[in-house]
Design a protein around this motif. Structure first.
Motif, PDB file in Angstrom:
ATOM      1  N   THR A  65      -4.255  -5.162   8.930  1.00 33.15           N
ATOM      2  CA  THR A  65      -5.112  -4.021   9.275  1.00 33.15           C
ATOM      3  C   THR A  65      -6.074  -3.642   8.157  1.00 33.15           C
ATOM      4  O   THR A  65      -7.069  -2.974   8.411  1.00 33.15           O
ATOM      5  CB  THR A  65      -4.267  -2.789   9.639  1.00 33.15           C
ATOM      6  N   ARG A  66      -5.791  -4.049   6.928  1.00 24.91           N
ATOM      7  CA  ARG A  66      -6.731  -3.824   5.835  1.00 24.91           C
ATOM      8  C   ARG A  66      -6.287  -4.619   4.619  1.00 24.91           C
ATOM      9  O   ARG A  66      -5.142  -5.076   4.537  1.00 24.91           O
ATOM     10  CB  ARG A  66      -6.840  -2.343   5.478  1.00 24.91           C
ATOM     11  N   LEU A  67      -7.218  -4.788   3.675  1.00 17.16           N
ATOM     12  CA  LEU A  67      -6.916  -5.430   2.404  1.00 17.16           C
ATOM     13  C   LEU A  67      -6.593  -4.381   1.355  1.00 17.16           C
ATOM     14  O   LEU A  67      -7.075  -3.244   1.425  1.00 17.16           O
ATOM     15  CB  LEU A  67      -8.101  -6.281   1.937  1.00 17.16           C
ATOM     16  N   LEU A  68      -5.808  -4.770   0.367  1.00 12.17           N
ATOM     17  CA  LEU A  68      -5.469  -3.904  -0.749  1.00 12.17           C
ATOM     18  C   LEU A  68      -6.198  -4.370  -2.000  1.00 12.17           C
ATOM     19  O   LEU A  68      -6.508  -5.554  -2.145  1.00 12.17           O
ATOM     20  CB  LEU A  68      -3.958  -3.933  -0.998  1.00 12.17           C
ATOM     21  N   GLY A  69      -6.456  -3.454  -2.920  1.00 10.30           N
ATOM     22  CA  GLY A  69      -7.100  -3.802  -4.174  1.00 10.30           C
ATOM     23  C   GLY A  69      -8.379  -3.019  -4.388  1.00 10.30           C
ATOM     24  O   GLY A  69      -8.529  -1.892  -3.923  1.00 10.30           O
ATOM     25  N   ASP A  70      -9.314  -3.642  -5.090  1.00  4.00           N
ATOM     26  CA  ASP A  70     -10.608  -3.013  -5.336  1.00  4.00           C
ATOM     27  C   ASP A  70     -11.678  -4.093  -5.379  1.00  4.00           C
ATOM     28  O   ASP A  70     -11.409  -5.246  -5.019  1.00  4.00           O
ATOM     29  CB  ASP A  70     -10.580  -2.197  -6.636  1.00  4.00           C
ATOM     30  N   HIS A  71     -12.891  -3.731  -5.823  1.00  2.00           N
ATOM     31  CA  HIS A  71     -13.993  -4.682  -5.762  1.00  2.00           C
ATOM     32  C   HIS A  71     -13.794  -5.873  -6.696  1.00  2.00           C
ATOM     33  O   HIS A  71     -14.435  -6.911  -6.523  1.00  2.00           O
ATOM     34  CB  HIS A  71     -15.301  -3.971  -6.114  1.00  2.00           C
ATOM     35  N   ALA A  72     -12.895  -5.730  -7.681  1.00  2.00           N
ATOM     36  CA  ALA A  72     -12.707  -6.805  -8.652  1.00  2.00           C
ATOM     37  C   ALA A  72     -11.564  -7.738  -8.286  1.00  2.00           C
ATOM     38  O   ALA A  72     -11.621  -8.937  -8.601  1.00  2.00           O
ATOM     39  CB  ALA A  72     -12.451  -6.216 -10.046  1.00  2.00           C
ATOM     40  N   ARG A  73     -10.513  -7.219  -7.665  1.00  2.00           N
ATOM     41  CA  ARG A  73      -9.362  -8.055  -7.315  1.00  2.00           C
ATOM     42  C   ARG A  73      -8.691  -7.552  -6.044  1.00  2.00           C
ATOM     43  O   ARG A  73      -8.458  -6.350  -5.896  1.00  2.00           O
ATOM     44  CB  ARG A  73      -8.338  -8.085  -8.453  1.00  2.00           C
ATOM     45  N   ILE A  74      -8.403  -8.478  -5.152  1.00  2.00           N
ATOM     46  CA  ILE A  74      -7.625  -8.180  -3.937  1.00  2.00           C
ATOM     47  C   ILE A  74      -6.164  -8.437  -4.260  1.00  2.00           C
ATOM     48  O   ILE A  74      -5.810  -9.480  -4.826  1.00  2.00           O
ATOM     49  CB  ILE A  74      -8.094  -9.054  -2.759  1.00  2.00           C
ATOM     50  N   THR A  75      -5.313  -7.496  -3.893  1.00  2.00           N
ATOM     51  CA  THR A  75      -3.907  -7.559  -4.296  1.00  2.00           C
ATOM     52  C   THR A  75      -2.935  -7.637  -3.135  1.00  2.00           C
ATOM     53  O   THR A  75      -1.727  -7.565  -3.350  1.00  2.00           O
ATOM     54  CB  THR A  75      -3.557  -6.339  -5.157  1.00  2.00           C
ATOM     55  N   GLY A  76      -3.425  -7.767  -1.914  1.00  2.00           N
ATOM     56  CA  GLY A  76      -2.514  -7.862  -0.780  1.00  2.00           C
ATOM     57  C   GLY A  76      -3.155  -7.352   0.492  1.00  2.00           C
ATOM     58  O   GLY A  76      -4.388  -7.260   0.600  1.00  2.00           O
ATOM     59  N   ALA A  77      -2.317  -7.006   1.445  1.00  3.19           N
ATOM     60  CA  ALA A  77      -2.809  -6.522   2.740  1.00  3.19           C
ATOM     61  C   ALA A  77      -1.759  -5.634   3.381  1.00  3.19           C
ATOM     62  O   ALA A  77      -0.563  -5.733   3.083  1.00  3.19           O
ATOM     63  CB  ALA A  77      -3.147  -7.689   3.657  1.00  3.19           C
ATOM     64  N   THR A  78      -2.230  -4.766   4.261  1.00  2.00           N
ATOM     65  CA  THR A  78      -1.326  -3.970   5.091  1.00  2.00           C
ATOM     66  C   THR A  78      -1.148  -4.689   6.418  1.00  2.00           C
ATOM     67  O   THR A  78      -2.129  -5.100   7.049  1.00  2.00           O
ATOM     68  CB  THR A  78      -1.891  -2.557   5.332  1.00  2.00           C
ATOM     69  N   ILE A  79       0.110  -4.815   6.834  1.00  2.00           N
ATOM     70  CA  ILE A  79       0.445  -5.571   8.044  1.00  2.00           C
ATOM     71  C   ILE A  79       1.121  -4.644   9.044  1.00  2.00           C
ATOM     72  O   ILE A  79       2.069  -3.925   8.702  1.00  2.00           O
ATOM     73  CB  ILE A  79       1.402  -6.742   7.714  1.00  2.00           C
ATOM     74  N   ARG A  80       0.624  -4.651  10.290  1.00  2.00           N
ATOM     75  CA  ARG A  80       1.282  -3.917  11.368  1.00  2.00           C
ATOM     76  C   ARG A  80       2.255  -4.873  12.068  1.00  2.00           C
ATOM     77  O   ARG A  80       1.843  -5.886  12.638  1.00  2.00           O
ATOM     78  CB  ARG A  80       0.273  -3.373  12.369  1.00  2.00           C
ATOM     79  N   ARG A  81       3.534  -4.554  12.041  1.00  2.00           N
ATOM     80  CA  ARG A  81       4.554  -5.405  12.647  1.00  2.00           C
ATOM     81  C   ARG A  81       4.618  -5.160  14.153  1.00  2.00           C
ATOM     82  O   ARG A  81       4.090  -4.161  14.666  1.00  2.00           O
ATOM     83  CB  ARG A  81       5.912  -5.154  11.997  1.00  2.00           C
ATOM     84  N   PRO A  82       5.258  -6.050  14.930  1.00  2.00           N
ATOM     85  CA  PRO A  82       5.291  -5.904  16.390  1.00  2.00           C
ATOM     86  C   PRO A  82       5.864  -4.577  16.880  1.00  2.00           C
ATOM     87  O   PRO A  82       5.498  -4.110  17.966  1.00  2.00           O
ATOM     88  CB  PRO A  82       6.173  -7.089  16.824  1.00  2.00           C
ATOM     89  N   ASP A  83       6.732  -3.956  16.084  1.00  2.00           N
ATOM     90  CA  ASP A  83       7.302  -2.670  16.518  1.00  2.00           C
ATOM     91  C   ASP A  83       6.413  -1.477  16.161  1.00  2.00           C
ATOM     92  O   ASP A  83       6.784  -0.328  16.393  1.00  2.00           O
ATOM     93  CB  ASP A  83       8.694  -2.483  15.901  1.00  2.00           C
ATOM     94  N   GLY A  84       5.223  -1.754  15.609  1.00  2.00           N
ATOM     95  CA  GLY A  84       4.283  -0.691  15.292  1.00  2.00           C
ATOM     96  C   GLY A  84       4.360  -0.186  13.867  1.00  2.00           C
ATOM     97  O   GLY A  84       3.462   0.560  13.428  1.00  2.00           O
ATOM     98  N   THR A  85       5.399  -0.553  13.143  1.00  2.00           N
ATOM     99  CA  THR A  85       5.514  -0.114  11.758  1.00  2.00           C
ATOM    100  C   THR A  85       4.530  -0.882  10.879  1.00  2.00           C
ATOM    101  O   THR A  85       4.145  -2.009  11.186  1.00  2.00           O
ATOM    102  CB  THR A  85       6.941  -0.325  11.224  1.00  2.00           C
ATOM    103  N   LYS A  86       4.118  -0.233   9.763  1.00  2.00           N
ATOM    104  CA  LYS A  86       3.196  -0.876   8.842  1.00  2.00           C
ATOM    105  C   LYS A  86       3.910  -1.227   7.545  1.00  2.00           C
ATOM    106  O   LYS A  86       4.744  -0.467   7.048  1.00  2.00           O
ATOM    107  CB  LYS A  86       1.998   0.025   8.560  1.00  2.00           C
TER     108      LYS A  86
END
Length: 475
Positions: A142-163
């Motif tokens: 659903t989105r990337l984590l980090g800032d303009h200099a480095r990406i550090t991960g992502a937010t994932i929505r699981r099948p049960d709706g939890t993030k």
């Protein structure tokens, strides 16, 4: 934002299709854990999967792509062939009407793999089975984590709706045409990604057929090309043999000449191509299902490689996420495979996927094979009537005239045929067409007279001569 410090190297691949699985295979030797995130449940056998509508259309994996896959996952080609895929020798196993005339079927110099997309993708996924450093999870980024200099991960929505917040040292965008990564990067302050679009308005209509009784197992790929130099919509017809004694038939037309989704009018449209050969063959085959149509075919490229030092560390894009191609040229899978191999080579050369500048170098390497495929596709599509996007300039027109001269020459010259096939299969880049021997051949022209019809074997001609279900008339 920075990820918690860890000595464990983790790669997060967003997308479990062909590009994503190959990227995982490329990077697994260089990290401790590779997680592939796919929003749909993946089948464990060669079966259809959600989220891949293009699987119902004809696919080809050129030798340049097949060899890249094999270098990343040895044994994949044998796995495909054992399940009924075809290894088609080129140009021997292709009957093709080019804008310059019918091609001859010279002795084998290259090859392609034909099969259903379900089988091709399964064959690659199966190569990752029991890999100790790779695992699949179901979820939707659903989105990337980090800032303009480095990406550090992502937010994932699981099948049960939890993030779930998943940190990683490297995030690979393999989400395809539907990727939102350019927008997510913009939200983090990354500069706008330059974009190119050339859209000939191609509509694809595909249908499966059962090959007629007595059809040789070595049935060729049949490909009736359009001629973009004519002031009319292009109409293309192809027959691709796949597993199970079936053919995948794809008809396509540019804006204003789109094929029908109507089963009754499907073969009549095939007869409107520059040769009625495909329609004549289909009149002797058995349709196996409805016609499937897609219109998402624009050539679209996100030029991540042009960001240079502004490219954030910890992020790369591969496959259709970076370069999506008109599928009529069949280069999408091969370009993705070669991009994954390039990613592996950069990782091996630099030794550390977290090193400064790794993603910048990797993105440039991924872009090189995609550039060749892009030029092959857009060099044709840019000339169709009502094509949208960039318009041809003087360089484009001169290049197009030279390529057409090569195509014309290749109808009766082996040197030119081999050069064009080298480029078409992505074994070499388009610069090979400027080799002195190729230039000389183009200047000289074809050595043999033009064929007056398709170059068919006696066995293939017998299939064509058999009684058909209906008569074929060319519009």
């Amino acid at each position: 934002m920075t990820a918690p410090h860890s000595s464990t190297r983790r790669v997060l691949v967003l997308g479990g299709g062909l590009a994503g699985t190959l990227a995982a295979a490329a990077l697994a030797p260089h990290c401790d854990e590779t997680i592939i995130v796919e929003r749909h449940r993946l089948p464990t056998s060669p079966q259809p999967r959600r989220g891949l509508p293009q699987a119902r259309h004809a696919h080809m994996l050129w030798s340049g792509g097949a060899e890249a896959v094999e270098s990343l996952l040895p044994g994949t080609t044998s796995r495909w062939l054992s399940q009924g895929a075809h290894r088609v020798p080129l140009p021997t196993g292709m009957v093709s009407l080019s804008p310059g005339g019918w091609f001859r079927r010279w002795p084998e110099s290259h090859f392609l793999i034909t099969a259903s997309r379900d089988l091709i993708d399964w064959g690659v996924r199966a190569g990752l089975d029991d890999h100790p450093r790779i695992r699949f999870i179901q979820g939707e980024p659903t989105r990337l984590l980090g800032d303009h200099a480095r990406i550090t991960g992502a937010t994932i929505r699981r099948p049960d709706g939890t993030k779930e917040t998943m940190h990683a040292d490297l995030v690979v965008d393999a989400m395809g045409r539907t990727s939102c990564a350019t927008r997510w990067l913009g939200d983090l302050g990354v500069p706008s990604i330059p974009e190119s679009i050339i859209d000939a308005g191609v509509t694809y209509a595909s249908r499966r057929y059962k090959a007629p009784a007595g059809t040789p197992t070595s049935w060729p790929v049949i490909h009736i090309q359009a001629d973009p130099r004519t002031p009319a919509p292009g109409k293309i017809a192809s027959i691709v043999p796949i597993e199970g004694g079936e053919w995948l038939v794809s008809l396509s037309g540019t804006r204003g000449g789109e094929p029908t989704s109507d089963s009754e009018g499907y073969e009549a449209y095939a007869a409107q191509a520059r040769s009625p050969l495909v329609a004549e063959i289909l009149a002797r085959a058995e349709p196996l299902g409805p016609v499937t149509v897609t219109r998402t075919t624009a050539n679209r490229r996100h030029h991540y490689e042009k960001l240079g030092r502004r490219m954030p560390n910890g992020f790369v894009a591969i496959g259709d996420s970076a370069t999506a191609l008109n599928p009529v040229y069949g280069h999408g899978m091969s370009a993705a495979a070669q991009g994954a191999r390039a990613l592996a080579e950069v990782a091996s050369r630099q030794g550390d996927i977290t090193s400064r500048g790794f993603t910048r170098h990797a993105q440039r390497a991924i872009a090189r094979p995609a550039t060749a495929a892009w030029m092959l596709a857009t060099g044709q599509d840019i000339y169709y009537p009502d094509s949208r996007g960039k318009k041809p300039n003087l360089v484009d027109r001169v290049t197009s005239a030279y390529v057409h001269r090569l195509i014309h020459t290749a109808t009766g010259d082996l040197t030119t045929t081999n050069a064009l096939t080298n480029v078409m299969t992505l074994q070499t880049d388009v610069g090979a067409l400027a080799h002195p021997a190729v230039l000389l051949a183009a200047l000289r022209g074809p050595r043999l007279p033009a064929l007056t019809g398709p170059d068919l074997t006696l066995a293939e001609q017998r299939v064509l001569n058999a009684p058909g279900r209906r008569a074929v008339t060319q519009a």
